[in-house]
Write a protein that holds these residues in place. Structure first.
Motif, PDB file in Angstrom:
ATOM      1  N   ALA A 196      10.441  -5.087   3.654  1.00 53.03           N
ATOM      2  CA  ALA A 196       9.495  -3.971   3.515  1.00 53.03           C
ATOM      3  C   ALA A 196       9.534  -3.105   4.756  1.00 53.03           C
ATOM      4  O   ALA A 196       9.392  -3.591   5.876  1.00 53.03           O
ATOM      5  CB  ALA A 196       8.079  -4.486   3.284  1.00 53.03           C
ATOM      6  N   GLY A 197       9.770  -1.807   4.542  1.00 46.06           N
ATOM      7  CA  GLY A 197       9.676  -0.809   5.602  1.00 46.06           C
ATOM      8  C   GLY A 197       8.520   0.111   5.257  1.00 46.06           C
ATOM      9  O   GLY A 197       7.439   0.053   5.838  1.00 46.06           O
ATOM     10  N   THR A 198       8.736   0.946   4.258  1.00 44.93           N
ATOM     11  CA  THR A 198       7.620   1.702   3.687  1.00 44.93           C
ATOM     12  C   THR A 198       6.812   0.832   2.727  1.00 44.93           C
ATOM     13  O   THR A 198       5.613   1.024   2.556  1.00 44.93           O
ATOM     14  CB  THR A 198       8.125   2.933   2.908  1.00 44.93           C
ATOM     15  OG1 THR A 198       8.926   2.483   1.806  1.00 44.93           O
ATOM     16  CG2 THR A 198       8.952   3.851   3.789  1.00 44.93           C
ATOM     17  N   CYS A 225       8.306  -8.843  14.550  1.00 47.00           N
ATOM     18  CA  CYS A 225       7.379  -7.909  15.206  1.00 47.00           C
ATOM     19  C   CYS A 225       6.594  -7.050  14.220  1.00 47.00           C
ATOM     20  O   CYS A 225       5.914  -6.103  14.620  1.00 47.00           O
ATOM     21  CB  CYS A 225       8.149  -7.014  16.172  1.00 47.00           C
ATOM     22  SG  CYS A 225       8.864  -7.902  17.561  1.00 47.00           S
ATOM     23  N   SER A 226       6.683  -7.376  12.949  1.00 50.09           N
ATOM     24  CA  SER A 226       5.989  -6.608  11.912  1.00 50.09           C
ATOM     25  C   SER A 226       4.658  -7.268  11.550  1.00 50.09           C
ATOM     26  O   SER A 226       4.500  -8.487  11.677  1.00 50.09           O
ATOM     27  CB  SER A 226       6.873  -6.523  10.666  1.00 50.09           C
ATOM     28  OG  SER A 226       6.201  -5.897   9.600  1.00 50.09           O
ATOM     29  N   LEU A 239      -4.728  -4.372   9.711  1.00 48.98           N
ATOM     30  CA  LEU A 239      -4.121  -5.022  10.861  1.00 48.98           C
ATOM     31  C   LEU A 239      -3.061  -4.122  11.504  1.00 48.98           C
ATOM     32  O   LEU A 239      -2.279  -3.472  10.808  1.00 48.98           O
ATOM     33  CB  LEU A 239      -3.474  -6.334  10.417  1.00 48.98           C
ATOM     34  CG  LEU A 239      -2.922  -7.253  11.521  1.00 48.98           C
ATOM     35  CD1 LEU A 239      -4.058  -7.787  12.385  1.00 48.98           C
ATOM     36  CD2 LEU A 239      -2.140  -8.410  10.893  1.00 48.98           C
ATOM     37  N   THR A 240      -3.027  -4.099  12.817  1.00 47.54           N
ATOM     38  CA  THR A 240      -2.013  -3.320  13.536  1.00 47.54           C
ATOM     39  C   THR A 240      -1.391  -4.185  14.628  1.00 47.54           C
ATOM     40  O   THR A 240      -1.989  -5.157  15.103  1.00 47.54           O
ATOM     41  CB  THR A 240      -2.603  -2.049  14.178  1.00 47.54           C
ATOM     42  OG1 THR A 240      -3.655  -2.428  15.084  1.00 47.54           O
ATOM     43  CG2 THR A 240      -3.158  -1.110  13.117  1.00 47.54           C
ATOM     44  N   GLY A 241      -0.191  -3.825  15.031  1.00 46.01           N
ATOM     45  CA  GLY A 241       0.508  -4.510  16.110  1.00 46.01           C
ATOM     46  C   GLY A 241       0.828  -3.535  17.221  1.00 46.01           C
ATOM     47  O   GLY A 241       0.506  -2.339  17.134  1.00 46.01           O
ATOM     48  N   CYS A 242       1.492  -4.024  18.249  1.00 50.28           N
ATOM     49  CA  CYS A 242       1.754  -3.180  19.413  1.00 50.28           C
ATOM     50  C   CYS A 242       3.241  -2.944  19.649  1.00 50.28           C
ATOM     51  O   CYS A 242       3.617  -2.269  20.607  1.00 50.28           O
ATOM     52  CB  CYS A 242       1.123  -3.786  20.658  1.00 50.28           C
ATOM     53  SG  CYS A 242       1.687  -5.469  21.027  1.00 50.28           S
ATOM     54  N   ARG A 243       4.104  -3.482  18.765  1.00 48.31           N
ATOM     55  CA  ARG A 243       5.545  -3.330  18.957  1.00 48.31           C
ATOM     56  C   ARG A 243       6.213  -2.859  17.675  1.00 48.31           C
ATOM     57  O   ARG A 243       5.761  -3.191  16.576  1.00 48.31           O
ATOM     58  CB  ARG A 243       6.183  -4.666  19.355  1.00 48.31           C
ATOM     59  CG  ARG A 243       5.851  -5.143  20.752  1.00 48.31           C
ATOM     60  CD  ARG A 243       6.657  -6.395  21.074  1.00 48.31           C
ATOM     61  NE  ARG A 243       8.094  -6.153  20.996  1.00 48.31           N
ATOM     62  CZ  ARG A 243       8.996  -7.109  21.095  1.00 48.31           C
ATOM     63  NH1 ARG A 243       8.632  -8.373  21.249  1.00 48.31           N
ATOM     64  NH2 ARG A 243      10.290  -6.812  21.028  1.00 48.31           N
ATOM     65  N   ARG A 252       6.903  -3.058  10.242  1.00 44.31           N
ATOM     66  CA  ARG A 252       6.088  -1.966  10.769  1.00 44.31           C
ATOM     67  C   ARG A 252       4.959  -2.523  11.637  1.00 44.31           C
ATOM     68  O   ARG A 252       4.487  -3.638  11.414  1.00 44.31           O
ATOM     69  CB  ARG A 252       5.461  -1.155   9.617  1.00 44.31           C
ATOM     70  CG  ARG A 252       6.457  -0.497   8.692  1.00 44.31           C
ATOM     71  CD  ARG A 252       7.229   0.588   9.379  1.00 44.31           C
ATOM     72  NE  ARG A 252       6.342   1.641   9.839  1.00 44.31           N
ATOM     73  CZ  ARG A 252       6.657   2.511  10.802  1.00 44.31           C
ATOM     74  NH1 ARG A 252       7.822   2.447  11.391  1.00 44.31           N
ATOM     75  NH2 ARG A 252       5.800   3.444  11.154  1.00 44.31           N
ATOM     76  N   PRO A 253       4.491  -1.763  12.639  1.00 46.00           N
ATOM     77  CA  PRO A 253       3.359  -2.202  13.453  1.00 46.00           C
ATOM     78  C   PRO A 253       2.005  -1.934  12.795  1.00 46.00           C
ATOM     79  O   PRO A 253       0.965  -2.221  13.382  1.00 46.00           O
ATOM     80  CB  PRO A 253       3.517  -1.375  14.735  1.00 46.00           C
ATOM     81  CG  PRO A 253       4.180  -0.118  14.277  1.00 46.00           C
ATOM     82  CD  PRO A 253       5.100  -0.518  13.156  1.00 46.00           C
TER      83      PRO A 253
END
Length: 362
Positions: A196-198, A225-226, A239-243, A252-253
């Motif tokens: 999954a990207g989009t 890192c997704s 949820l969000t990530g930092c990388r 995706r972050p």
């Protein structure tokens, strides 16, 4: 009575011709090969790779770009001369630049300043321009700003991917896949494995499976890192990530609007080193190099196949060959890059060697 006419005959003629041009491209190149991956015959499990690298722009993103352009044209967002802007430093930008050139439209890819010269060259080769930002998180804001300033259209792949594709059929990737499986020993796959990207590809396939009343299950693999995996597992869509992801094209972050978790049966988290080990390991089997996202897909598919063997189940598994490895000669196939990233492939090589030797997953 007052009426307002917002569409001239000239504009409508241009849009009709633009749609014809894009459909002609699809008529020439929409379908791709379904390749059998060599596994021991006595396993009773077949693995197939849908080879998306054979599209004119060399990747799965060619389908997405075609759908996004048709969606924008039919919504009246793009007309003659409209500048098209996208937040992308990868394959989507390459493919969108290709379609913009077909329609004689300006195309600008907004990307981080750290983007590799190889990717910049691919976009420019298709007639696109590259616009750089210092921080990757600024890509979306800058894309919208440019679209407003130039009276253009921000394509916004991460919002529109799942709705731009006709998931009921129309030779989408799912329909093509199942039609090509029709004469195989196990025509209805036990599993389809995608990244999954989009989120557009997994949404299309998951919806199509249900629409066709099939028992096929959908597994989505996610690089380390997704945030897709954790958000799906814990039902945390904010949820969000930092990388950013090191596996280009997937991961995706943040959870993108096109990610539809409800159509997914299973998610598998894949270490980046495992993805890269997979593409290097199978190079000798396939006789070719493939991209990192294909490695992520293969790692998940191999794991599922091992589980099927352990349970005594026969059947088929289908995954995607997303793009060729020539784009990654200076990263995934470069030992110095791996060392700088701190990636050790050896433990994952051992897992793969055991799988191909015995069908088990350790």
């Amino acid at each position: 009575m007052t009426s307002v006419d917002r569409c001239s005959e000239t504009t409508r003629e241009w849009v009709c011709e633009a749609v014809r041009i894009i459909e002609a491209d699809a008529n020439r190149s929409a379908d791709t090969h379904l390749l059998p991956f060599p596994l021991p015959a006595d396993w009773g499990v077949q693995l197939y790779l849908k080879d998306e690298s054979t599209h004119p722009t060399g990747s799965l993103k060619h389908r997405l770009a075609r759908s996004l352009f048709l969606y924008a044209l039919c919504n009246g967002w793009i007309t003659e001369g409209t500048p098209v802007i996208e937040a992308s430093s990868g394959s989507t930008a390459v493919s969108e630049a290709y379609f913009a050139r077909l329609l004689n439209l300006p195309f600008i890819a907004v990307m981080p300043a750290s983007t590799s010269t190889e990717k910049i060259a691919l976009i420019e080769r298709q007639g696109g321009q590259c616009h750089f930002v210092d921080e990757p998180s600024a890509m979306y804001t800058e894309s919208r700003r440019l679209a407003n300033e130039l009276d253009g259209h921000f394509m916004d792949q991460f919002t529109h991917a799942e709705r731009a594709t006709d998931w009921r059929g129309n030779n989408n990737i799912a329909e093509s896949m199942f039609q090509q499986m029709a004469l195989e020993p196990h025509r209805e796959p036990a599993w389809i494995v995608v990244g999954a990207g989009t989120g557009g590809t997994s949404a299309t396939i998951g919806r199509y499976i249900r629409y066709q009343s099939m028992r096929t299950h959908l597994a989505v693999v996610d690089p380390e890192c997704s945030v897709f995996f954790d958000a799906w597992r814990d039902t945390q869509p904010d949820l969000t990530g930092c990388r950013g992801s090191r596996i280009e094209g997937i991961g995706r972050p943040r959870v993108e609007p096109s990610f539809v978790g409800q159509v997914i049966d299973r998610m598998i988290k894949v270490p980046d080193a495992a993805s890269i080990a997979a593409i290097r390991y199978v190079e000798g089997i396939l006789g070719r190099r493939v991209g990192g996202s294909t490695g992520t897909n293969l790692w998940g598919a191999f794991q599922i196949i091992a589980e099927m063997l352990a349970a005594g189940r026969e059947g088929s598994v289908v995954t995607l060959l997303c793009d060729g490895g020539e784009r990654y000669a200076h990263t995934y196939y470069n030992d110095e890059w791996l060392a700088k990233q701190g990636l050790d492939l050896d433990p994952h090589y051992r897992v793969l060697a055991e799988f191909f030797e015995s069908g088990t997953w350790q």
